[in-house]
Write a protein that holds these residues in place. Sequence first.
Motif, PDB file in Angstrom:
ATOM      1  N   MET A   1       0.837  -1.189   0.000  1.00 38.31           N
ATOM      2  CA  MET A   1       0.000   0.000   0.000  1.00 38.31           C
ATOM      3  C   MET A   1       0.880   1.250   0.000  1.00 38.31           C
ATOM      4  SD  MET A   1      -2.760   1.242   2.896  1.00 38.31           S
ATOM      5  CE  MET A   1      -1.532   1.264   4.218  1.00 38.31           C
ATOM      6  N   LEU A   2       0.706   2.060  -1.021  1.00 38.50           N
ATOM      7  CA  LEU A   2       1.429   3.314  -1.095  1.00 38.50           C
ATOM      8  C   LEU A   2       0.821   4.309  -0.107  1.00 38.50           C
ATOM      9  CD1 LEU A   2       3.439   5.250  -2.522  1.00 38.50           C
ATOM     10  CD2 LEU A   2       1.590   5.769  -4.143  1.00 38.50           C
ATOM     11  N   ILE A   3       1.662   4.927   0.702  1.00 36.93           N
ATOM     12  CA  ILE A   3       1.187   5.924   1.656  1.00 36.93           C
ATOM     13  C   ILE A   3       1.923   7.234   1.441  1.00 36.93           C
ATOM     14  CG2 ILE A   3       0.615   4.153   3.375  1.00 36.93           C
ATOM     15  CD1 ILE A   3       3.113   5.096   4.954  1.00 36.93           C
ATOM     16  N   GLY A   9       3.426   8.457  10.362  1.00 30.59           N
ATOM     17  CA  GLY A   9       3.392   8.462  11.823  1.00 30.59           C
ATOM     18  C   GLY A   9       2.245   7.658  12.388  1.00 30.59           C
ATOM     19  N   SER A  10       1.057   7.835  11.852  1.00 25.97           N
ATOM     20  CA  SER A  10      -0.108   7.115  12.377  1.00 25.97           C
ATOM     21  C   SER A  10      -0.013   5.627  12.097  1.00 25.97           C
ATOM     22  CB  SER A  10      -1.398   7.677  11.772  1.00 25.97           C
ATOM     23  OG  SER A  10      -1.416   7.509  10.368  1.00 25.97           O
ATOM     24  N   ILE A  11       0.615   5.259  10.983  1.00 22.22           N
ATOM     25  CA  ILE A  11       0.740   3.837  10.650  1.00 22.22           C
ATOM     26  C   ILE A  11       1.795   3.158  11.501  1.00 22.22           C
ATOM     27  CG2 ILE A  11       1.495   2.250   8.833  1.00 22.22           C
ATOM     28  CD1 ILE A  11       0.030   4.066   6.843  1.00 22.22           C
ATOM     29  N   VAL A  12       2.975   3.761  11.617  1.00 23.28           N
ATOM     30  CA  VAL A  12       4.049   3.111  12.365  1.00 23.28           C
ATOM     31  C   VAL A  12       3.749   3.068  13.863  1.00 23.28           C
ATOM     32  CG1 VAL A  12       5.566   5.076  12.908  1.00 23.28           C
ATOM     33  CG2 VAL A  12       6.568   2.850  12.324  1.00 23.28           C
ATOM     34  N   SER A  13       2.901   3.973  14.344  1.00 20.10           N
ATOM     35  CA  SER A  13       2.555   3.996  15.770  1.00 20.10           C
ATOM     36  C   SER A  13       1.699   2.799  16.184  1.00 20.10           C
ATOM     37  CB  SER A  13       1.830   5.304  16.117  1.00 20.10           C
ATOM     38  OG  SER A  13       0.574   5.370  15.466  1.00 20.10           O
ATOM     39  N   LEU A  99       8.496  -0.060   3.680  1.00 22.18           N
ATOM     40  CA  LEU A  99       9.634   0.356   2.866  1.00 22.18           C
ATOM     41  C   LEU A  99       9.635   1.871   2.684  1.00 22.18           C
ATOM     42  CD1 LEU A  99      11.987  -0.403   0.845  1.00 22.18           C
ATOM     43  CD2 LEU A  99      10.212  -0.445  -0.929  1.00 22.18           C
ATOM     44  N   ILE A 100      10.812   2.478   2.863  1.00 27.08           N
ATOM     45  CA  ILE A 100      11.017   3.895   2.535  1.00 27.08           C
ATOM     46  C   ILE A 100      12.278   3.975   1.685  1.00 27.08           C
ATOM     47  CG2 ILE A 100      11.428   6.211   3.418  1.00 27.08           C
ATOM     48  CD1 ILE A 100      10.019   5.393   5.976  1.00 27.08           C
ATOM     49  N   ASP A 101      12.124   4.451   0.447  1.00 21.89           N
ATOM     50  CA  ASP A 101      13.252   4.382  -0.476  1.00 21.89           C
ATOM     51  C   ASP A 101      13.094   5.388  -1.607  1.00 21.89           C
ATOM     52  OD1 ASP A 101      15.620   3.333  -1.596  1.00 21.89           O
ATOM     53  OD2 ASP A 101      14.474   1.985  -2.897  1.00 21.89           O
ATOM     54  N   HIS A 102      14.215   5.818  -2.160  1.00 18.50           N
ATOM     55  CA  HIS A 102      14.178   6.754  -3.281  1.00 18.50           C
ATOM     56  C   HIS A 102      14.557   6.106  -4.600  1.00 18.50           C
ATOM     57  CE1 HIS A 102      18.649   7.746  -3.814  1.00 18.50           C
ATOM     58  NE2 HIS A 102      18.642   6.955  -2.770  1.00 18.50           N
ATOM     59  N   GLU A 113       3.752  -4.085   3.329  1.00 21.51           N
ATOM     60  CA  GLU A 113       2.450  -3.705   3.876  1.00 21.51           C
ATOM     61  C   GLU A 113       2.161  -2.229   3.608  1.00 21.51           C
ATOM     62  OE1 GLU A 113       1.272  -4.904   7.701  1.00 21.51           O
ATOM     63  OE2 GLU A 113       1.908  -6.963   7.437  1.00 21.51           O
ATOM     64  N   PHE A 114       3.210  -1.433   3.615  1.00 15.29           N
ATOM     65  CA  PHE A 114       3.097  -0.027   3.238  1.00 15.29           C
ATOM     66  C   PHE A 114       4.439   0.422   2.696  1.00 15.29           C
ATOM     67  CE2 PHE A 114       4.333  -0.004   7.716  1.00 15.29           C
ATOM     68  CZ  PHE A 114       5.401   0.873   7.724  1.00 15.29           C
ATOM     69  N   TYR A 115       4.415   1.436   1.856  1.00 21.93           N
ATOM     70  CA  TYR A 115       5.683   1.940   1.337  1.00 21.93           C
ATOM     71  C   TYR A 115       5.568   3.394   0.910  1.00 21.93           C
ATOM     72  CZ  TYR A 115       3.827   1.192  -3.413  1.00 21.93           C
ATOM     73  OH  TYR A 115       3.063   1.237  -4.551  1.00 21.93           O
TER      74      TYR A 115
END
Length: 201
Positions: A1-3, A9-13, A99-102, A113-115
């Motif tokens: 899921m692209l966020i 913040g709300s997701i990782v919390s 995932l967080i990536d450029h 699950e989210f990226y």
Amino acid sequence: MLISEAEFGSIVSRYKSVLYLCHRNADPDAIGSAFALAGAFGGTVGAIDDLSRTGEALSDIIGAHILIDPSEEGWDMIVVVDTSVQLQLGRIQLARYGLIDHHQDEGLIREAEFYIQRPAKSTAEIVWKILKDNGRQPSREMALGLMAGIISDTGRFKRASAESFMAASELLEAGGFDYEEALQTLSVAPDISQRIAVLKA
């Protein structure tokens, strides 16, 4: 899921124990980004196999405690940082991860699950926007780590975009340091083999 960055913040919390995982031979962009995320939202920084020489120098300066080859077990969520393909993660088998990536590679986003993945010049620029959009004020060390990541991945701004320069300006102000100090985080003494090669030359 692209966020979006604002949603991070709300997701990782939702998760109690979070590991921010860097690729093997982790560089300043990966380390600075993971360190800032852990500092802003809570969690632990890990890396596969080892750190690059500049990555190790940066981690020492900003006081980043990094788990080398952490187990994939025991975490509610693993957030993979600055990593585009499974090959960069060695033997670790990801089950539940974000995932967080450029980098523009679909290798890890399919099962995430989210990226957050978009074409920035560094992951640090994306992470800086995450902090801003979630109202998180960075510590001096967090800002310094992100700045080092931008400097490193843009080749000291030779490949920088307008976003890179804007983020750098904001980080200098937020961290209260100057550009020269940020450059020093990437300075490493040549190893013995390099010294011998220079002497022979």
